[in-house]
Design an enzyme around this catalytic site. Structure first.
Site, PDB file in Angstrom:
ATOM      1  CB  ALA A 211      18.293  -8.222  19.945  1.00  3.97           C
TER       2      ALA A 211
ATOM      3  CG  HIS B 115      -4.816 -17.459  51.153  1.00  2.00           C
ATOM      4  ND1 HIS B 115      -3.388 -16.980  51.485  1.00  2.00           N
ATOM      5  CD2 HIS B 115      -4.997 -18.944  51.799  1.00  2.00           C
ATOM      6  CE1 HIS B 115      -2.415 -18.339  51.482  1.00  2.00           C
ATOM      7  NE2 HIS B 115      -3.557 -19.581  51.718  1.00  2.00           N
TER       8      HIS B 115
ATOM      9  CB  ALA C 166       1.904  -5.997  20.535  1.00  5.92           C
TER      10      ALA C 166
ATOM     11  NE  ARG D  30      10.168  -4.930  15.723  1.00 11.13           N
ATOM     12  CZ  ARG D  30      10.259  -5.296  14.469  1.00 11.13           C
ATOM     13  NH1 ARG D  30      11.556  -6.423  14.336  1.00 11.13           N
ATOM     14  NH2 ARG D  30       9.828  -5.696  13.854  1.00 11.13           N
TER      15      ARG D  30
ATOM     16  N   GLY E  43       0.130  -1.362  -0.442  1.00  5.74           N
ATOM     17  CA  GLY E  43       0.257   0.172  -0.062  1.00  5.74           C
ATOM     18  C   GLY E  43       1.018   1.104   0.109  1.00  5.74           C
TER      19      GLY E  43
HETATM   20  P1  FAD Z   1       3.908  -4.725  13.058  1.00  3.99           P
HETATM   21  O1  FAD Z   1       3.151  -5.751  13.580  1.00  3.99           O
HETATM   22  O2  FAD Z   1       5.406  -4.524  12.610  1.00  3.99           O
HETATM   23  O3  FAD Z   1       2.935  -4.802  12.072  1.00  3.99           O
HETATM   24  C1  FAD Z   1       3.022  -3.860   9.903  1.00  3.99           C
HETATM   25  C2  FAD Z   1       2.450  -4.373   9.268  1.00  3.99           C
HETATM   26  O4  FAD Z   1       2.647  -3.877   8.517  1.00  3.99           O
HETATM   27  C3  FAD Z   1       3.149  -5.836   8.827  1.00  3.99           C
HETATM   28  O5  FAD Z   1       2.225  -7.249   8.596  1.00  3.99           O
HETATM   29  C4  FAD Z   1       4.227  -5.353   7.739  1.00  3.99           C
HETATM   30  O6  FAD Z   1       4.627  -6.146   6.177  1.00  3.99           O
HETATM   31  C5  FAD Z   1       2.968  -4.272   7.020  1.00  3.99           C
HETATM   32  N1  FAD Z   1       3.050  -3.566   5.737  1.00  3.99           N
HETATM   33  C6  FAD Z   1       4.354  -2.412   6.082  1.00  3.99           C
HETATM   34  N2  FAD Z   1       4.576  -1.424   5.568  1.00  3.99           N
HETATM   35  C7  FAD Z   1       3.563  -1.943   4.140  1.00  3.99           C
HETATM   36  C8  FAD Z   1       2.800  -1.536   3.256  1.00  3.99           C
HETATM   37  N3  FAD Z   1       3.406   0.247   2.155  1.00  3.99           N
HETATM   38  N4  FAD Z   1       2.034  -2.057   2.998  1.00  3.99           N
HETATM   39  C9  FAD Z   1       1.639  -2.805   2.874  1.00  3.99           C
HETATM   40  N5  FAD Z   1       1.799  -3.347   4.457  1.00  3.99           N
HETATM   41  C10 FAD Z   1       2.508  -3.236   4.880  1.00  3.99           C
HETATM   42  N6  FAD Z   1       4.901  -6.443  21.815  1.00  3.99           N
HETATM   43  C11 FAD Z   1       4.749  -6.782  22.653  1.00  3.99           C
HETATM   44  O7  FAD Z   1       3.818  -5.695  22.915  1.00  3.99           O
HETATM   45  N7  FAD Z   1       4.651  -7.566  23.518  1.00  3.99           N
HETATM   46  C12 FAD Z   1       5.837  -8.997  23.230  1.00  3.99           C
HETATM   47  O8  FAD Z   1       5.543 -10.012  24.034  1.00  3.99           O
HETATM   48  C13 FAD Z   1       6.221  -8.814  22.203  1.00  3.99           C
HETATM   49  N8  FAD Z   1       7.376  -9.645  21.474  1.00  3.99           N
HETATM   50  C14 FAD Z   1       8.002  -9.513  20.321  1.00  3.99           C
HETATM   51  C15 FAD Z   1       8.678 -10.267  20.190  1.00  3.99           C
HETATM   52  C16 FAD Z   1       9.850 -10.452  19.413  1.00  3.99           C
HETATM   53  C17 FAD Z   1      11.047 -11.080  18.256  1.00  3.99           C
HETATM   54  C18 FAD Z   1       9.370  -9.150  18.527  1.00  3.99           C
HETATM   55  C19 FAD Z   1      10.419  -8.571  16.999  1.00  3.99           C
HETATM   56  C20 FAD Z   1       8.452  -7.581  18.727  1.00  3.99           C
HETATM   57  C21 FAD Z   1       7.791  -8.423  19.951  1.00  3.99           C
HETATM   58  N9  FAD Z   1       6.788  -7.380  20.168  1.00  3.99           N
HETATM   59  C22 FAD Z   1       6.675  -7.754  21.066  1.00  3.99           C
HETATM   60  C23 FAD Z   1       6.721  -6.175  19.405  1.00  3.99           C
HETATM   61  C24 FAD Z   1       5.737  -6.170  18.767  1.00  3.99           C
HETATM   62  O9  FAD Z   1       5.830  -7.626  17.477  1.00  3.99           O
HETATM   63  C25 FAD Z   1       5.528  -4.854  18.050  1.00  3.99           C
HETATM   64  O10 FAD Z   1       5.291  -3.624  18.541  1.00  3.99           O
HETATM   65  C26 FAD Z   1       4.005  -4.623  16.656  1.00  3.99           C
HETATM   66  O11 FAD Z   1       4.122  -5.980  16.427  1.00  3.99           O
HETATM   67  C27 FAD Z   1       3.647  -3.990  15.869  1.00  3.99           C
HETATM   68  O12 FAD Z   1       2.863  -3.652  15.421  1.00  3.99           O
HETATM   69  P2  FAD Z   1       2.155  -2.645  14.202  1.00  3.99           P
HETATM   70  O13 FAD Z   1       1.096  -2.807  13.453  1.00  3.99           O
HETATM   71  O14 FAD Z   1       2.808  -1.136  14.088  1.00  3.99           O
HETATM   72  O15 FAD Z   1       3.438  -3.203  13.477  1.00  3.99           O
HETATM   73  P1  NAD Z   2      15.555  -2.574  23.257  1.00  5.13           P
HETATM   74  O1  NAD Z   2      15.281  -1.634  23.099  1.00  5.13           O
HETATM   75  O2  NAD Z   2      14.269  -3.578  23.760  1.00  5.13           O
HETATM   76  O3  NAD Z   2      16.641  -3.442  23.684  1.00  5.13           O
HETATM   77  C1  NAD Z   2      17.885  -3.049  22.650  1.00  5.13           C
HETATM   78  C2  NAD Z   2      19.124  -3.387  23.575  1.00  5.13           C
HETATM   79  O4  NAD Z   2      20.588  -2.735  22.931  1.00  5.13           O
HETATM   80  C3  NAD Z   2      19.025  -2.154  24.675  1.00  5.13           C
HETATM   81  O5  NAD Z   2      19.662  -2.301  26.018  1.00  5.13           O
HETATM   82  C4  NAD Z   2      20.722  -1.042  23.543  1.00  5.13           C
HETATM   83  O6  NAD Z   2      21.029  -0.372  24.972  1.00  5.13           O
HETATM   84  C5  NAD Z   2      21.209  -1.805  23.464  1.00  5.13           C
HETATM   85  N1  NAD Z   2      22.425  -1.836  22.563  1.00  5.13           N
HETATM   86  C6  NAD Z   2      22.104  -0.981  21.149  1.00  5.13           C
HETATM   87  N2  NAD Z   2      23.246  -0.721  20.346  1.00  5.13           N
HETATM   88  C7  NAD Z   2      23.821  -1.916  20.815  1.00  5.13           C
HETATM   89  C8  NAD Z   2      25.058  -1.764  20.277  1.00  5.13           C
HETATM   90  N3  NAD Z   2      25.577  -1.222  19.243  1.00  5.13           N
HETATM   91  N4  NAD Z   2      26.214  -2.886  21.352  1.00  5.13           N
HETATM   92  C9  NAD Z   2      25.179  -3.371  21.798  1.00  5.13           C
HETATM   93  N5  NAD Z   2      24.578  -3.124  23.089  1.00  5.13           N
HETATM   94  C10 NAD Z   2      23.916  -2.198  22.177  1.00  5.13           C
HETATM   95  O7  NAD Z   2      15.754  -3.297  21.789  1.00  5.13           O
HETATM   96  P2  NAD Z   2      14.841  -5.182  21.325  1.00  5.13           P
HETATM   97  O8  NAD Z   2      15.403  -6.059  22.344  1.00  5.13           O
HETATM   98  O9  NAD Z   2      15.383  -4.948  19.804  1.00  5.13           O
HETATM   99  O10 NAD Z   2      13.283  -4.713  20.997  1.00  5.13           O
HETATM  100  C11 NAD Z   2      12.750  -3.945  20.198  1.00  5.13           C
HETATM  101  C12 NAD Z   2      11.730  -3.778  20.238  1.00  5.13           C
HETATM  102  O11 NAD Z   2      10.710  -5.034  20.345  1.00  5.13           O
HETATM  103  C13 NAD Z   2      11.704  -3.008  21.777  1.00  5.13           C
HETATM  104  O12 NAD Z   2      10.779  -1.943  21.860  1.00  5.13           O
HETATM  105  C14 NAD Z   2      10.367  -3.586  22.708  1.00  5.13           C
HETATM  106  O13 NAD Z   2       9.143  -3.488  23.069  1.00  5.13           O
HETATM  107  C15 NAD Z   2       9.616  -4.897  21.843  1.00  5.13           C
HETATM  108  N6  NAD Z   2       9.647  -6.210  21.946  1.00  5.13           N
HETATM  109  C16 NAD Z   2       9.066  -6.091  22.856  1.00  5.13           C
HETATM  110  C17 NAD Z   2       8.966  -7.587  24.175  1.00  5.13           C
HETATM  111  C18 NAD Z   2       6.919  -7.226  25.104  1.00  5.13           C
HETATM  112  O14 NAD Z   2       7.132  -7.209  24.908  1.00  5.13           O
HETATM  113  N7  NAD Z   2       7.949  -9.023  25.844  1.00  5.13           N
HETATM  114  C19 NAD Z   2       9.448  -8.125  23.143  1.00  5.13           C
HETATM  115  C20 NAD Z   2      10.177  -8.129  22.229  1.00  5.13           C
HETATM  116  C21 NAD Z   2      10.424  -6.884  21.760  1.00  5.13           C
END
Ligand code: FAD
Ligand code: NAD
Length: 475
Positions: free
Chosen positions: A276, A451, A327, A279, A122
Site C-alpha cells: 500500500a 452538552h 472520494a 495509487r 470508454g
Molecule cells: P475510481 O473510484 O477509481 O473510479 C473510476 C471508475 O472508472 C472505475 O469504475 C473504473 O473501472 C472506471 N474506468 C476507468 N477507465 C475507464 C474507461 N476507459 N472506460 C470505462 N470505465 C473506466 N477515499 C475517501 O475519500 N475516503 C475513504 O474512506 C477512502 N477509503 C479508501 C480505501 C481504499 C482501500 C482505497 C483503495 C481507496 C480509498 N479511498 C477513500 C480513495 C477513493 O476510493 C478514491 O479517491 C475514489 O474512488 C476516486 O474516485 P474516482 O471516481 O476518481 O475513481
Molecule cells: P498513501 O500515499 O496514503 O501512503 C503510502 C505510504 O507508503 C506513504 O507513507 C509512503 O511514504 C509509503 N511508501 C511509498 N513507497 C514505499 C516503499 N517503497 N516502501 C515503504 N513505504 C513506502 O497511499 P495509500 O495508503 O496507498 O492510499 C492511496 C490513496 O488512497 C491515498 O491517496 C489516500 O488518500 C486514498 N485513501 C484514502 C482513505 C481515506 O480517506 N480514509 C483511505 C484509504 C485510501
C-alpha cells in the site's frame, strides 16, 4: 437509443457518477460509461470507492472494532460476555451486502436523474466522440458536446515485491482475506496501510508495517502523528520507520520480506503481504491518438482549477487529476464540472478538503498543519483540548486524543483544525464549515455546542486558543 449526448462521462466512481447525476439534474442528456468488473465477472457502478475502497474498508473497520471492543472494553462497562468468537465469513458477507446495496443504489440514482448508464470500456476519440466497447467486443461511438474523464486510479506496484494476488496483494486483496493471516506484513504506513493494518490486527494478526519515510504520517500535523503512533504501537502494530524494502520471496505459503532500516539489513516472515505505497492515475487506453488531452510527468490528466483539460469540451475529475485522491474531492469536482457545463457558477475550495483516517482513534484534519503555518512565517495561536476532559468521551470509554485549533494571531481566522479521537471524521465537518465561511476562533467560541457531546471538545479547543477554556486548565 440516441448516440448523441450533451455529456458523456467515462468512469462511474465517486467523481464520475455524481458528475453524471448532476448533469441529468441540470436537464442535460447524459451517458456514463464504466468498465468496473468484480471478481465474479459482474459489472458494478461505483468505482474503487464503493467496490474495493471506502465502503468495504469501512465495513470491516466497523466490524473489527466491535470485535476488539467486546474483548477489551465490555468488561469495563460491566458487561460480561462469554464464548465470543469470530465468524470471518459472516463478516465478509455483511461487507459484500453493504457494497452491493451501495453499488446497485447508483443504478437507481441514474434512473431517477435520467442518466444512461453503460457498461463497457470508454475511449475518447478526437472531436469529443467516445468509443464504447462492450464485453462481447461490439463497439458504438457516442457523440458528445462535453466529455468528462473520471477514470480514477490503481494501486502502485513495488518492483521488489510484485503482486501475485495471493500472498502479495493490494488493498482490494487485503479486504477479501477469507481467514485471518497469523502474520501480516504491510508495506506503506499511509492511510490504507494503517486502516487495513488495524482491521487485521484487531481480528488477531501480528502486523508489521514497513514505512520508507523516517517520519510517521509525514503529511499530518506532527503532534497528531506522534499521538497516533503512540496508540497504534500500544495496539500492537509493529511500525518500522525508514524501512526500505529490498525484496520479497514466496516459499511454502509464506513471504519473506527483506528490508533495510537504521539497524541494517533485516527480514520478516509473514503469511500475507499487503503493498500500500500509494495509487497512480489510471488512463490506460483512455485517449486515442489526436485528442489533444495532455498528461503530466506523473501520468495525471492535466487540468486547470476548474478541471478543464487541454482540449475544449473535455474535462477531467477525481483521482485521475492532481490533488488528494479522496472520494469527496472527486465528487465535488464532478458536480462542479456538471454545473459549469450547464452554464452555472461553481467552484471547488481546495483549501477546505477534509482528510480522515478511519483508525481507532480516528484522525481527521482540515487546513494547514502547524508545521505549514510555521513555515509560511505567519504568526499563529494554538488551542487544544484533550478528550480525557470530555464528559461524553469518558462516558463512551473513548478518551484517547485531542482537538487542536490553529488560528492567525492578527485576524483570528482559523487556519487548520486537527483532531485525533472518537468520531474525529464526523467532528471535522464543523471545522470544514467554519473554514468554508472563513470563520474566526471567536465564531466557534460563541457558538453553542450541546452538552454532553464530543463537539464540545472543538468548542473548548477554540476557547483554549485565547486561554479561555472552561473545562481544562489554560496554559
Ligand atoms: P475510481 O473510484 O477509481 O473510479 C473510476 C471508475 O472508472 C472505475 O469504475 C473504473 O473501472 C472506471 N474506468 C476507468 N477507465 C475507464 C474507461 N476507459 N472506460 C470505462 N470505465 C473506466 N477515499 C475517501 O475519500 N475516503 C475513504 O474512506 C477512502 N477509503 C479508501 C480505501 C481504499 C482501500 C482505497 C483503495 C481507496 C480509498 N479511498 C477513500 C480513495 C477513493 O476510493 C478514491 O479517491 C475514489 O474512488 C476516486 O474516485 P474516482 O471516481 O476518481 O475513481
Ligand atoms: P498513501 O500515499 O496514503 O501512503 C503510502 C505510504 O507508503 C506513504 O507513507 C509512503 O511514504 C509509503 N511508501 C511509498 N513507497 C514505499 C516503499 N517503497 N516502501 C515503504 N513505504 C513506502 O497511499 P495509500 O495508503 O496507498 O492510499 C492511496 C490513496 O488512497 C491515498 O491517496 C489516500 O488518500 C486514498 N485513501 C484514502 C482513505 C481515506 O480517506 N480514509 C483511505 C484509504 C485510501
Amino acid at each position: 437509443m440516441s448516440d448523441s449526448f450533451d455529456v458523456v462521462v467515462i468512469g462511474a466512481g465517486p467523481a464520475g457518477y455524481p458528475a453524471a447525476i448532476r448533469a441529468g439534474q441540470n436537464k442535460l442528456s447524459v451517458a456514463c460509461v464504466d468498465e468496473w468488473k468484480n471478481r465474479d465477472g459482474t459489472h458494478a457502478f461505483g468505482g474503487t470507492c464503493l467496490n474495493a475502497g471506502c465502503i468495504p474498508s469501512k465495513a470491516l473497520l466497523e466490524s473489527s472494532e466491535l470485535f476488539h471492543r467486546v474483548h477489551g472494553e465490555f468488561a469495563t462497562h460491566g458487561i460480561k460476555v462469554a464464548g465470543v468468537s469470530l465468524d470471518l465469513l459472516a463478516m465478509q458477507k455483511r461487507k459484500a451486502a453493504i457494497v452491493k446495496a451501495s453499488t446497485s443504489g447508483i443504478t437507481a440514482l441514474f434512473k431517477s436523474a435520467g442518466v444512461t448508464g453503460l457498461q463497457g470500456h470508454g475511449r475518447l476519440l478526437p472531436g469529443r466522440k467516445v468509443e464504447v466497447t462492450a464485453d462481447d467486443g461490439s463497439k458504438r461511438v457516442l457523440q458528445a458536446k462535453h466529455v468528462v474523464l473520471a477514470s480514477g486510479s490503481i494501486p502502485m506496484e513495488l518492483e521488489s515485491a510484485p503482486f501475485d494476488n495471493d500472498s502479495i496483494v493490494d488493498s482490494w486483496g487485503a479486504l477479501d482475506f477469507t481467514s485471518v493471516p497469523r502474520r501480516l506484513g504491510v508495506i506503506g504506513a499511509g492511510v490504507i496501510g494503517l486502516e487495513l493494518g488495524s482491521v487485521w490486527r484487531r481480528l488477531g494478526s501480528e502486523v508489521i508495517v514497513l514505512e520508507a519515510l523516517p517520519d510517521f504520517l509525514a503529511m499530518t500535523d506532527q503532534q497528531l502523528a506522534k499521538e497516533a503512533l503512540k496508540h497504534f504501537k500500544k495496539q500492537g502494530l509493529d511500525v518500522r520507520l525508514g524501512a526500505k524494502v529490498t525484496g520479497a520471496t514466496i516459499a511454502n505459503g509464506a513471504v519473506t520480506v527483506r528490508f533495510t532500516d537504521g539497524k541494517g539489513d533485516q527480514s520478516a516472515e509473514v503469511d500475507k503481504l499487503v503493498v500500500a505505497i500509494g495509487r497512480q492515475p489510471f488512463t490506460k487506453n483512455l485517449l486515442a491518438e489526436g485528442t489533444g488531452v495532455e498528461l503530466d510527468e506523473r501520468g495525471f490528466i492535466k487540468v486547470d482549477h476548474e478541471c478543464r483539460t487541454s482540449t475544449e469540451g473535455v474535462w477531467a475529475v477525481g483521482d485521475a487529476v492532481r490533488g488528494p485522491m479522496l472520494a469527496h474531492k472527486g465528487k465535488e469536482e464532478g458536480v462542479m464540472v456538471a454545473d459549469l457545463i450547464a452554464g452555472q457558477f461553481s467552484e471547488v475550495n481546495y483549501k477546505t478538503i477534509p482528510s480522515v483516517i478511519y483508525t481507532a482513534p480516528e484522525i481527521a484534519w482540515v487546513g494547514q498543519t502547524e508545521e505549514q503555518v510555521k513555515q509560511a512565517g505567519r504568526a499563529y495561536k494554538v488551542g487544544s483540548f484533550p478528550f480525557l476532559a470530555s464528559g461524553r468521551a469518558r462516558a463512551m470509554e473513548s478518551t484517547a486524543g485531542f482537538v487542536k485549533v490553529i488560528s492567525a494571531t492578527d485576524t483570528d481566522e482559523i487556519l487548520g483544525v486537527h483532531i485525533i479521537g472518537p468520531l474525529a471524521g464526523e467532528l471535522i465537518a464543523e471545522a470544514v464549515l467554519a473554514m468554508e465561511y472563513s470563520a474566526s476562533t471567536e465564531d466557534i467560541q460563541r457558538t453553542i455546542h450541546a452538552h454532553p457531546t464530543l463537539s464540545e471538545a472543538l468548542h473548548e479547543a477554540a476557547l483554549a486558543a485565547d486561554k479561555r477554556a472552561i473545562d481544562f486548565p489554560n496554559r
